[in-house]
Design a protein around this motif. Structure first.
Motif, mmCIF file in Angstrom:
data_model
loop_
_atom_site.group_PDB
_atom_site.id
_atom_site.type_symbol
_atom_site.label_atom_id
_atom_site.label_comp_id
_atom_site.label_asym_id
_atom_site.label_seq_id
_atom_site.Cartn_x
_atom_site.Cartn_y
_atom_site.Cartn_z
ATOM 1 N N THR A 96 40.873 -46.789 -110.816
ATOM 2 C CA THR A 96 42.514 -47.095 -110.847
ATOM 3 C C THR A 96 43.046 -48.224 -111.021
ATOM 4 N N GLY A 97 42.148 -49.342 -111.391
ATOM 5 C CA GLY A 97 42.722 -50.367 -111.836
ATOM 6 C C GLY A 97 42.434 -51.803 -110.973
ATOM 7 N N LEU A 98 42.105 -52.794 -111.420
ATOM 8 C CA LEU A 98 41.697 -54.129 -110.581
ATOM 9 C C LEU A 98 43.273 -54.764 -110.264
ATOM 10 N N ALA A 99 44.200 -54.760 -111.009
ATOM 11 C CA ALA A 99 45.529 -55.167 -110.949
ATOM 12 C C ALA A 99 46.158 -54.770 -109.676
ATOM 13 N N THR A 100 46.946 -55.800 -109.125
ATOM 14 C CA THR A 100 47.880 -55.349 -107.936
ATOM 15 C C THR A 100 49.214 -54.979 -108.236
ATOM 16 N N ALA A 101 49.375 -54.779 -109.708
ATOM 17 C CA ALA A 101 50.714 -53.896 -109.977
ATOM 18 C C ALA A 101 50.894 -52.909 -109.302
ATOM 19 N N PRO A 102 52.283 -52.509 -108.830
ATOM 20 C CA PRO A 102 52.558 -51.301 -108.089
ATOM 21 C C PRO A 102 52.317 -50.061 -108.554
ATOM 22 N N GLU A 103 52.221 -49.853 -109.980
ATOM 23 C CA GLU A 103 52.087 -48.698 -110.676
ATOM 24 C C GLU A 103 51.461 -48.963 -112.145
ATOM 25 N N TYR A 104 51.062 -47.939 -113.086
ATOM 26 C CA TYR A 104 50.904 -48.127 -114.198
ATOM 27 C C TYR A 104 52.165 -48.359 -115.032
ATOM 28 N N PRO A 105 52.260 -49.238 -116.072
ATOM 29 C CA PRO A 105 53.475 -49.327 -116.819
ATOM 30 C C PRO A 105 54.033 -48.015 -117.610
ATOM 31 N N GLU A 106 55.355 -48.178 -117.592
ATOM 32 C CA GLU A 106 55.774 -46.950 -118.323
ATOM 33 C C GLU A 106 55.173 -46.652 -119.853
ATOM 34 N N ASP A 107 54.884 -47.602 -120.515
ATOM 35 C CA ASP A 107 54.420 -47.062 -121.911
ATOM 36 C C ASP A 107 53.057 -46.526 -121.745
ATOM 37 N N VAL A 108 52.262 -46.862 -120.865
ATOM 38 C CA VAL A 108 51.000 -46.328 -120.452
ATOM 39 C C VAL A 108 51.123 -45.109 -120.173
ATOM 40 N N MET A 109 51.893 -44.780 -119.319
ATOM 41 C CA MET A 109 52.126 -43.251 -118.870
ATOM 42 C C MET A 109 52.394 -42.428 -119.823
ATOM 43 N N LYS A 110 53.340 -42.922 -120.776
ATOM 44 C CA LYS A 110 53.980 -42.175 -122.148
ATOM 45 C C LYS A 110 52.919 -41.807 -123.025
ATOM 46 N N MET A 111 52.076 -42.740 -123.209
ATOM 47 C CA MET A 111 50.549 -42.671 -123.994
ATOM 48 C C MET A 111 49.905 -41.555 -123.236
ATOM 49 N N ILE A 112 49.614 -41.556 -122.079
ATOM 50 C CA ILE A 112 48.683 -40.256 -121.546
ATOM 51 C C ILE A 112 49.319 -39.050 -121.455
ATOM 52 N N LYS A 113 50.723 -39.065 -121.153
ATOM 53 C CA LYS A 113 51.412 -37.862 -121.213
ATOM 54 C C LYS A 113 51.565 -37.128 -122.551
ATOM 55 N N GLU A 114 51.616 -38.044 -123.570
ATOM 56 C CA GLU A 114 51.781 -37.434 -124.853
ATOM 57 C C GLU A 114 50.157 -36.857 -125.516
ATOM 58 N N ARG A 115 49.170 -37.500 -124.806
ATOM 59 C CA ARG A 115 47.681 -37.119 -125.103
ATOM 60 C C ARG A 115 47.667 -35.781 -124.221
ATOM 61 N N THR A 116 47.941 -35.688 -123.053
ATOM 62 C CA THR A 116 47.703 -34.478 -122.273
ATOM 63 C C THR A 116 48.497 -33.293 -122.763
ATOM 64 N N ALA A 117 49.669 -33.478 -123.588
ATOM 65 C CA ALA A 117 50.696 -32.651 -124.077
ATOM 66 C C ALA A 117 49.920 -31.904 -125.064
ATOM 67 N N ASN A 118 48.985 -32.197 -125.691
ATOM 68 C CA ASN A 118 48.296 -31.633 -126.851
ATOM 69 C C ASN A 118 47.388 -30.608 -126.216
ATOM 70 N N SER A 119 47.660 -29.412 -126.552
ATOM 71 C CA SER A 119 46.686 -28.382 -125.661
ATOM 72 C C SER A 119 45.190 -28.427 -126.378
#
Length: 440
Positions: A245-268
């Motif tokens: 889940t990441g070495l970084a101490t940022a509070p969450e995954y960046p918006e563009d990363v989540m967009k990429m993930i959601k676009e990938r998982t939207a493909n059945s």
């Protein structure tokens, strides 16, 4: 004494008191996620599950060894999708990597494999080890010469450049042609998947070449996701599974990363898998203040006294371990990042990074499940599926293992009590059957 015990365990593994067994009376959690089956009966013939039913619907035929599972939860053998058999909790990697490679194949790895199996892990994915050593251990287990879970192995990491002194199990990549050559070498060596790390230090062309070549060889690619750019490059290339889940101490995954993930998982037509490996970070503050787990003899099984002493000495001051100094700043981000992944449509897998400092093969898997359920809010049934059914799907063996189903290999565990209410009961697995043979 340990060598004698090892031989006894191997003889038990290679022989069975009866070719036909009947597990009778327990509550069956089959791995598919449906309602538990009370008063279950599971008939095992040889290595396979012959029939599944209940006491009322499935009488036990003559000639079967009857094993009572009354008062127990019965479920498929667990998978751990991120282990490192070449290490066993020692805190000093450079020291370990220099001193112990001669013992990897015949001592260190067999000990870790046995510890996993006795903890109820009947299948595991090893993500980082010298190629010849881990292939030899995997094949020895498959041939019944060694006790352990069925292994799926990556062999050496692929990265931009290996860290000094780690060239035996970390291979550098220099350009797309070299990337393809390294994948071909691993594929011809017999690996089951490819492990990619620090891909943000590679060019996109190198990452693309690794994934494309692996897929040509019908091998899936597992990649680190410590930093957002690792995820971005892996997503562009088509990585199959991310780790951590990441070495970084940022509070969450960046918006563009989540967009990429959601676009990938939207493909059945595609699935994206992820091993969050959160427990080692989440429990660290507890572990350094409550060190009783360091005295648990289960992690010492199969290891020479000298190695046990060496590991103990390296953990004499848990709060001082450099490996975990940033952990207090990362822990507050774990729940948010885990929640982002859980809500994104990725398929979460139980993986533990077992073998890292203070993380022992005999303890890691149940601890990860416990944190998922108790702290991350995962339904216990879904957590169990992430340690049984879905790992088998990832490796394309769901027709053979991963659920308790007629015709599949009899990899089955049982624990006294209700694991759907108390998931931490898995810290003491009472019965382990692998390939139809009761090994515990």
């Amino acid at each position: 004494m340990r060598s004698f015990l090892s031989m006894c365990l191997l003889l038990i593994f290679l022989s069975s008191t009866a070719q036909k067994k009947a597990l009778v009376g327990g509550t069956l959690i089959d791995g598919f996620g449906g309602d538990p089956l009370r008063n279950s009966v599971i008939l095992i013939s040889g290595t396979k599950i012959e029939k599944v039913g209940t006491i009322e619907t499935l009488p036990v035929p003559a000639g079967y060894e009857v094993i009572s599972t009354e008062g127990m939860s019965v479920l498929p053998g667990l998978w751990d999708m991120h282990v490192h058999l070449m290490i066993n909790g020692h805190s000093d990697y450079p020291y370990w990597d220099k001193k112990y490679p001669p013992l990897f194949r015949n001592v260190i790895m067999p000990a870790g494999a046995r510890q996993l199996l006795m903890a109820g892990v009947t299948s595991a994915r090893d993500l980082g080890a010298p190629l010849e050593d881990i292939i030899a251990v995997r094949d020895s287990i498959n041939k019944g010469r060694m006790i352990g879970p069925t292994l799926y192995v990556s062999g050496p990491f692929l990265q931009h450049a290996p860290y000094p002194g780690t060239e035996q199990f970390r291979w550098g990549v220099n350009g797309p042609a070299d990337a393809r050559a390294k994948v071909q070498r691993l594929a011809k060596g017999g690996v089951d998947c490819i492990k990619l790390i620090d891909q943000d230090q590679m060019t996109q062309e190198e990452v693309n070449a690794i994934v494309d070549e692996a897929h040509k060889w019908k091998l899936k690619v597992v990649a680190h996701s410590h930093r957002p750019e690792e995820i971005r490059r892996g997503m562009i290339a088509g990585v199959d599974c991310f780790e951590h889940t990441g070495l970084a101490t940022a509070p969450e995954y960046p918006e563009d990363v989540m967009k990429m993930i959601k676009e990938r998982t939207a493909n059945s037509n595609t699935k994206l898998f992820w091993c969050p490996t959160v427990e080692g970070l989440f429990n660290n503050d507890y572990n350094i203040r409550n060190t009783e787990h360091l005295d648990d003899p289960s992690w010492q099984v199969g290891l020479p006294d000298s190695v046990v002493k060496d590991i103990r000495n390296s953990l004499a001051h848990p709060s001082q371990l450099s490996y975990f100094q940033v952990t207090p700043y990362r822990k507050p981000t774990l729940k948010r990042k885990f929640s982002q992944l859980k809500e994104s449509g990725v398929i979460l897998l139980i993986g533990t990074d077992s073998g890292i400092p203070m993380k022992f093969h005999s303890q890691s898997t149940w601890n990860e499940l416990d944190i998922w359920v108790r702290e991350m809010g995962v339904d216990p049934m879904l957590a169990i599926r992430s340690a049984t059914y879905w790992p088998a799907v990832f490796h394309g063996v769901e027709d053979k293992v991963g659920t308790i189903t007629e015709g599949k290999t009899a990899d089955i565990i049982a624990v006294r009590g209700d694991v759907l209410r108390y998931i931490n009961l898995l810290q003491k697995v009472d019965m382990v059957i692998k390939g139809g043979v009761r090994v515990k």
